[in-house]
Design an enzyme around this catalytic site. Structure first.
Site, mmCIF file in Angstrom:
data_model
loop_
_atom_site.group_PDB
_atom_site.id
_atom_site.type_symbol
_atom_site.label_atom_id
_atom_site.label_comp_id
_atom_site.label_asym_id
_atom_site.label_seq_id
_atom_site.Cartn_x
_atom_site.Cartn_y
_atom_site.Cartn_z
ATOM 1 N N HIS A 56 8.045 26.158 -4.354
ATOM 2 C CA HIS A 56 9.422 26.591 -4.903
ATOM 3 C C HIS A 56 9.754 28.130 -4.519
ATOM 4 C CE1 HIS A 56 12.593 26.105 -8.810
ATOM 5 N NE2 HIS A 56 12.651 27.248 -7.652
ATOM 6 N N GLU A 87 16.418 25.639 -15.880
ATOM 7 C CA GLU A 87 16.471 27.538 -15.479
ATOM 8 C C GLU A 87 17.953 28.205 -16.091
ATOM 9 O OE1 GLU A 87 18.662 27.984 -11.236
ATOM 10 O OE2 GLU A 87 17.431 30.238 -11.410
HETATM 11 N N1 HPA Z 1 18.888 27.657 -8.489
HETATM 12 C C1 HPA Z 1 19.306 27.408 -7.726
HETATM 13 N N2 HPA Z 1 20.263 27.279 -6.434
HETATM 14 C C2 HPA Z 1 19.602 28.149 -5.762
HETATM 15 C C3 HPA Z 1 18.212 28.891 -6.685
HETATM 16 C C4 HPA Z 1 17.878 28.798 -7.744
HETATM 17 O O1 HPA Z 1 17.306 29.893 -8.423
HETATM 18 N N3 HPA Z 1 17.509 28.999 -5.063
HETATM 19 C C5 HPA Z 1 17.765 29.589 -4.286
HETATM 20 N N4 HPA Z 1 19.447 27.683 -5.108
HETATM 21 ZN ZN ZN Z 2 14.773 27.311 -7.284
#
Ligand code: HPA
Ligand code: ZN
Length: 339
Positions: free
Chosen positions: A21, A204
């Site tokens: 990731h 997230e």
């Molecule tokens: N989340 C969502 N989109 C993203 C992220 C992330 O952590 N980093 C780069 N694009």
């Molecule tokens: Zn990411």
């Protein structure tokens, strides 16, 4: 923050690992942003490297994305993508990352008039050089920007068709809340029909239902982040049963205020629950560190030990898209290192 025993810190840093990731645009360090801006005659809103770094104070995902997309505006030519990616590979090698699966966001570039081919040629040449000179293998995962619409994602998939041998899968990133996975069900289905693997950012900032959605609507084989899963016991049971890996990014979660402090991160609980969790850097130039720094600080903050280290290293290879044969080789290497 408590510090680690130096011998254990060396052990963590020397562990063979995979990174699953990492947004390659998120590895663009401020110094390189300024160098590329100069090389390409792009004007930046910040007077200096220090001023740009000062702006890296985020309150949530969106506040980061605004700066991250601005940083990417200096990338115009294949050589720019090459230099960015090769700088990442050098850092990865220094952290004993043997294999990396890189996200890239073509729409961030094609929407500025950068040819898809320039992005691909630059990334591919960096990958080849990293394999030859650093011994770091890699794959590319093309992400769709979820704040844009389905038609734009389909257009991007169309542009990727000449490069299907160079792209291992598709992913979904950018602004999560309000952009559920179901919005991209058809384009993911089309991508899978082309033989591409599927992963998606979910849980997230978004709710557990987005993780269910990534599995059900997108057939995601890994969940990127997924830290919100603990709020839904039935989901945890499913993720454990199906052994769906979570690519967890501790520094990212702190910088974007998903958790207040590293000591409060739920990685230890995810491992305790039997989830196939991994540690990753996400956007290391913006979040304060690459793989080993994430490992060292997270282990110190959570009081994790050797068993967790071995599990995380093993999970990183198990969760990767390399062949079963290569997985077995790396797992053997981890076992020998930990013996
Ligand atoms: N989340 C969502 N989109 C993203 C992220 C992330 O952590 N980093 C780069 N694009
Ligand atoms: Zn990411």
């Amino acid at each position: 923050m408590s510090s680690l025993d130096p011998a254990f810190e060396r052990f963590l840093c020397g562990l063979p690992k995979a990174e699953l990731h990492i947004h390659i645009e998120g590895s663009l360090e401020p110094e390189l942003i300024f160098a590329l801006a100069e090389r390409n005659g792009v004007a930046l809103d910040y007077p200096s490297v220090e001023a740009l770094r000062q702006a890296y104070a985020f309150t949530n995902l969106q506040s980061f994305l605004d700066i991250y997309y601005a940083g990417a505006s200096v990338l115009l030519k294949a050589a720019d993508f090459h230099d960015m990616a090769y700088a990442y590979f050098q850092r990865a090698q220094a952290d004993n990352v043997r294999h990396a699966e890189l996200f890239f966001d073509p729409q961030t570039h094609t929407d500025r008039g950068v040819p898809f081919a320039a992005v691909m040629e630059g990334l591919k040449s960096a990958q080849a050089k990293a394999q030859a000179e650093l011994g770091v293998s890699s794959e590319l995962i093309m992400c769709f920007l979820r704040h844009l619409d389905e038609d734009a994602a389909f257009a991007t998939l169309e542009q990727a068709k000449p490069y299907l041998d160079d792209i291992i899968g598709v992913g979904l990133d950018s602004s999560e809340v309000g952009n559920p996975p179901e919005k991209f069900a058809r384009v993911f289905s089309a991508a899978r029909e082309l033989g591409l693997r599927a992963v998606a950012h979910a849980g997230e900032e978004g709710p557990p239902s987005y993780i269910h959605g990534a599995l059900d609507a997108l057939s995601a084989e890994r969940i990127d982040h997924g830290v919100q899963s603990l709020a839904d016991p039935a989901l945890v049971e499913r993720l454990v049963r199906e052994q769906i890996p979570l690519t967890v990014c501790p520094f990212s979660n702190i910088k974007l205020c998903v958790f207040e402090r590293l000591q409060g991160h739920n990685l230890g609980q995810l491992l305790e629950a039997g989830l196939v969790a991994t540690i990753n850097s996400d956007d290391p130039a913006y979040f304060g560190g690459y793989m080993n720094q994430n490992f060292v600080d997270t282990f110190a903050a959570l009081g994790l030990g050797r068993d967790a280290a071995r599990t995380l290293a093993e999970n990183s290879f198990k969760a990767s898209f390399i062949s079963a044969e290569r997985k077995a080789g790396y797992l053997q290497e981890v076992a020998e290192y930990c013996a």
